[in-house]
Motif scaffolding. Structure first.
Motif, PDB file in Angstrom:
ATOM      1  N   SER A   1       4.265  -0.487  -6.082  1.00  0.00           N
ATOM      2  CA  SER A   1       2.879  -0.605  -5.667  1.00  0.00           C
ATOM      3  C   SER A   1       1.996   0.097  -6.685  1.00  0.00           C
ATOM      4  O   SER A   1       2.477   0.868  -7.512  1.00  0.00           O
ATOM      5  N   GLY A   2       0.707  -0.177  -6.620  1.00  0.00           N
ATOM      6  CA  GLY A   2      -0.249   0.512  -7.472  1.00  0.00           C
ATOM      7  C   GLY A   2      -0.789  -0.292  -8.636  1.00  0.00           C
ATOM      8  O   GLY A   2      -1.681   0.185  -9.345  1.00  0.00           O
TER       9      GLY A   2
ATOM     10  N   ARG B   1      -1.872   4.465 -11.480  1.00  0.00           N
ATOM     11  CA  ARG B   1      -0.643   5.127 -11.066  1.00  0.00           C
ATOM     12  C   ARG B   1       0.218   4.151 -10.280  1.00  0.00           C
ATOM     13  O   ARG B   1      -0.215   3.616  -9.258  1.00  0.00           O
ATOM     14  N   LEU B   2       1.420   3.924 -10.772  1.00  0.00           N
ATOM     15  CA  LEU B   2       2.380   3.064 -10.103  1.00  0.00           C
ATOM     16  C   LEU B   2       3.364   3.902  -9.303  1.00  0.00           C
ATOM     17  O   LEU B   2       3.734   5.005  -9.714  1.00  0.00           O
ATOM     18  N   SER B   3       3.793   3.366  -8.173  1.00  0.00           N
ATOM     19  CA  SER B   3       4.778   4.042  -7.351  1.00  0.00           C
ATOM     20  C   SER B   3       5.900   3.081  -6.996  1.00  0.00           C
ATOM     21  O   SER B   3       5.687   1.872  -6.896  1.00  0.00           O
TER      22      SER B   3
ATOM     23  N   SER C   1       7.241   7.649  -9.741  1.00  0.00           N
ATOM     24  CA  SER C   1       5.887   7.243 -10.069  1.00  0.00           C
ATOM     25  C   SER C   1       5.700   7.175 -11.573  1.00  0.00           C
ATOM     26  O   SER C   1       6.434   7.805 -12.331  1.00  0.00           O
TER      27      SER C   1
ATOM     28  N   GLN D   1       2.400   7.588 -13.989  1.00  0.00           N
ATOM     29  CA  GLN D   1       0.986   7.818 -14.231  1.00  0.00           C
ATOM     30  C   GLN D   1       0.648   7.276 -15.606  1.00  0.00           C
ATOM     31  O   GLN D   1       1.214   7.718 -16.604  1.00  0.00           O
TER      32      GLN D   1
END
Length: 120
Positions: free
Chosen positions: A7-8, A19-21, A80, A82
Motif C-alpha cells: 500500500s502507499g 511511503r510504501l508499506s 516500509s 520511505q
C-alpha cells in the motif's frame, strides 16, 4: 505460505516523497528477508532495497541510495520504504518480496504491486 499486501503508492511530483508499506501474513516465522523490487514500463524488474529480518543487513540499488530508506517491524510483520527526492525515473510498479527459509529450501513470495508515478 506467505501473503504480502502493498500500500502507499500514488502520484507525486518530482522532488516529493512517498511511503510504501507491505504487510505480511501466514508463515511469517520463516521469513529471512524482505524487500522491494520495481518494474517500469518497457523495463525488466529490478532490485530496489532489501532488509534481513534481524535488521543486520540492508542493501540498496545505487540509484536510490541516499533517497530511499527501508525499515521493518517484525512485531507487526511489516516492511516500509520511505522514498524521498523522487524522480520521474522512479515511476514503476513496486513489488514487495519476502524470502523464506523452510525445510532447507529458499522461496520468494511476492505482493500484487503498487503503482508509483512521479511527474515532472
Amino acid at each position: 505460505q506467505v501473503q504480502l499486501v502493498e500500500s502507499g503508492g500514488g502520484l507525486v511530483q518530482a522532488g516529493g516523497s512517498l511511503r510504501l508499506s507491505c504487510a505480511a501474513s501466514g508463515r511469517t516465522f520463516s521469513i529471512y528477508a524482505m524487500g522491494w523490487f520495481r518494474q517500469a514500463p518497457g523495463k525488466e524488474r529490478e532490485f530496489v532495497a532489501t532488509i534481513t529480518s534481524s535488521g543486520g543487513r540492508i542493501d540498496y540499488e545505487d540509484s536510490v541510495k541516499g533517497r530511499f530508506t527501508i525499515s521493518g517491524d517484525n512485531a507487526k510483520n511489516t516492511v516500509s520504504l520511505q522514498m524521498n527526492s523522487l524522480k520521474p525515473e522512479d515511476t514503476a510498479i513496486y513489488y514487495c518480496v519476502a524470502r523464506t527459509t523452510w525445510a532447507s529450501q529458499r522461496r520468494d513470495y511476492w505482493g500484487q504491486g503498487t503503482q508509483v508515478t512521479v511527474s515532472s
